[in-house]
Scaffold this active site. Structure first.
Site, PDB file in Angstrom:
ATOM      1  N   SER A   1     -77.764  57.954  63.483  1.00  0.00           N
ATOM      2  CA  SER A   1     -76.440  57.428  63.837  1.00  0.00           C
ATOM      3  C   SER A   1     -75.672  58.378  64.745  1.00  0.00           C
ATOM      4  O   SER A   1     -75.803  59.608  64.643  1.00  0.00           O
ATOM      5  CB  SER A   1     -75.619  57.170  62.567  1.00  0.00           C
TER       6      SER A   1
ATOM      7  N   GLU B   1     -86.415  52.631  54.244  1.00  0.00           N
ATOM      8  CA  GLU B   1     -85.056  52.739  53.699  1.00  0.00           C
ATOM      9  C   GLU B   1     -84.697  51.482  52.914  1.00  0.00           C
ATOM     10  O   GLU B   1     -84.103  51.565  51.830  1.00  0.00           O
ATOM     11  CB  GLU B   1     -84.049  52.958  54.834  1.00  0.00           C
TER      12      GLU B   1
ATOM     13  N   GLN C   1     -81.705  62.943  58.506  1.00  0.00           N
ATOM     14  CA  GLN C   1     -82.013  61.857  59.441  1.00  0.00           C
ATOM     15  C   GLN C   1     -80.960  61.811  60.542  1.00  0.00           C
ATOM     16  O   GLN C   1     -79.789  61.518  60.277  1.00  0.00           O
ATOM     17  CB  GLN C   1     -82.040  60.529  58.677  1.00  0.00           C
TER      18      GLN C   1
ATOM     19  N   SER D   1     -76.478  63.056  56.115  1.00  0.00           N
ATOM     20  CA  SER D   1     -76.455  63.583  54.752  1.00  0.00           C
ATOM     21  C   SER D   1     -77.281  64.863  54.662  1.00  0.00           C
ATOM     22  O   SER D   1     -78.403  64.933  55.156  1.00  0.00           O
ATOM     23  CB  SER D   1     -77.026  62.553  53.771  1.00  0.00           C
TER      24      SER D   1
END
Length: 390
Positions: free
Chosen positions: A128, A242, A125, A160
């Site tokens: 950020s 999420e 993902q 991640s």
């Protein structure tokens, strides 16, 4: 309230427990290195898929089971109880897949969904950024038209498993609007020139988080998800999934506290007496147990809302605020029981005890992931209590 499983859910739990008790012991220990763990995990994912335990809450027409969010939570509880492998498909099956089901084109669903379920393709993902973490609308990564597709330039961070992912869900600016305006949602192929993944070494030596530098990385035109400039709406769906994943239990605090109590029972104080007789220790355990119970009840509230077709409200932020320090304090108390000698050389100590040091370090990262505690307090202050931003 009656927190016992309904008859249908109880039968599902029994079936899942029996299957896991049969299958998990056959796996053997997981490799430490992430890249090696992926190849060890993929056959397990295929077995889960064949048994119908992947994409539990996905609609049947997209390869899921059409199960309730409560049964999904039950499955994860039982996996944790049985010591099943960590989920390496969290982003794909938990976030990206449901987002594509809701907002993707027919071609995108056909291309990606089945391979997410089987574990053939892993996802990360790319949301950020160094200047846009919890304040995601401040992102600056830009997508520029290049023929029928797009070129992506910018930097993402805290990603991640980026080093093992085949695809990423990506937010980038395609317009000049401020904040959430002009942001679009893409699927980015990770294995290409212009994508530079740089692992971030953690305190325990691992590197599962990464910086990702994007220098002209290409996104085909058919991998825009949703409307051009409408990426914020799609991203809000992703973040909703999420929250659901958090509600169904990333950290099983009940099991964690049971293990802490077992550790205390097996330990002795400086006076040689059983530590469990110490009044301070008993009081501390009682406090942690009470907080764990409240945390789990809040999780039940979120699950009940999701099961009824609603979206989590302020309880999602309160759950995050409540859970993070609880996990930290459980782990820290376990380390105080073990003593400094048990922490000096974790690799040489009893693995059951050494894991507490790893969990204590990981808990610090959890306090940042999914919105820092400061951001959660701001959300509650502004959106629930109506306090002014100034």
């Amino acid at each position: 309230m009656d927190f016992r499983d309904a008859a249908e859910d109880a039968a599902f739990r029994e079936t899942v427990r029996a299957w896991l008790e049969s299958e998990v012991p056959r796996l053997g220990p997981a490799p430490d290195k992430l890249e090696e763990r992926v190849e060890w995990w993929r056959p397990w994912q295929r077995r889960l898929h064949e048994a119908g335990y992947v994409g539990l809450a996905w609609p049947r027409e997209y390869g899921g089971r059409g199960a309730s969010v409560l049964q999904q939570a039950i499955f994860y509880e039982e996996c944790d109880r049985a010591g099943a492998p960590d989920r390496l498909d969290v982003i794909g099956a938990g976030f990206a897949g449901p987002t594509l089901i809701e907002h993707g084109t027919t071609a995108q669903k056909t291309r990606f969904l089945d391979r997410i379920l089987t574990g053939e393709e892993l996802w990360c993902q790319l949301f950020s950024e160094p200047g846009a973490g919890s304040d995601l609308a401040a992102l600056t990564t830009r997508a520029t038209r290049d023929g029928d597709g797009w070129r992506i330039d910018g930097q993402k961070v805290w990603t991640s498993a980026a080093q093992v992912a085949e695809y990423a869900i990506l937010l980038a600016r395609t317009g000049e609007g401020e904040r959430h305006r002009g942001i679009s949602f893409f699927v980015l192929p990770m294995r290409q020139p212009g994508v530079d993944v740089r692992p971030l070494r953690q305190m325990l030596g691992g590197a599962e988080f990464n910086e990702v530098f994007l220098d002209g990385a290409h996104v085909p035109g058919d991998l825009l998800v949703g409307q051009l400039g409408g990426g914020w709406k799609v991203a809000m769906s992703t973040l909703g999934y999420e929250r659901a994943a958090i509600a169904t239990g990333r950290v099983n605090t009940l099991r964690l506290l049971d293990e802490l109590i077992a550790l205390v029972r097996d330990s002795r104080g400086a006076d040689g007496l059983p530590l469990g007789r110490d009044a301070f220790v008993r009081q501390r355990l009682a406090e942690l147990y009470t907080r764990m119970t409240l945390q789990r009840l809040t999780g039940k509230r979120i699950l009940s809302t999701l099961a009824a077709g609603g979206a989590p409200g302020p309880e999602a932020s309160t759950a995050k605020l409540f859970t993070t320090p609880l996990v930290e304090e459980i782990c820290d108390f376990a380390l105080s029981v073990i003593g400094i000698e048990g922490q000096e050389e974790p690799a040489d100590t009893d693995p059951a005890r050494a894991k507490w040091l790893r969990l204590a370090y990981q808990a610090r990262g959890t306090s940042i992931a999914g919105g820092t505690s400061f951001i959660q307090r701001n959300i509650l202050a502004e959106r629930v209590l109506g306090m002014p931003r100034d």
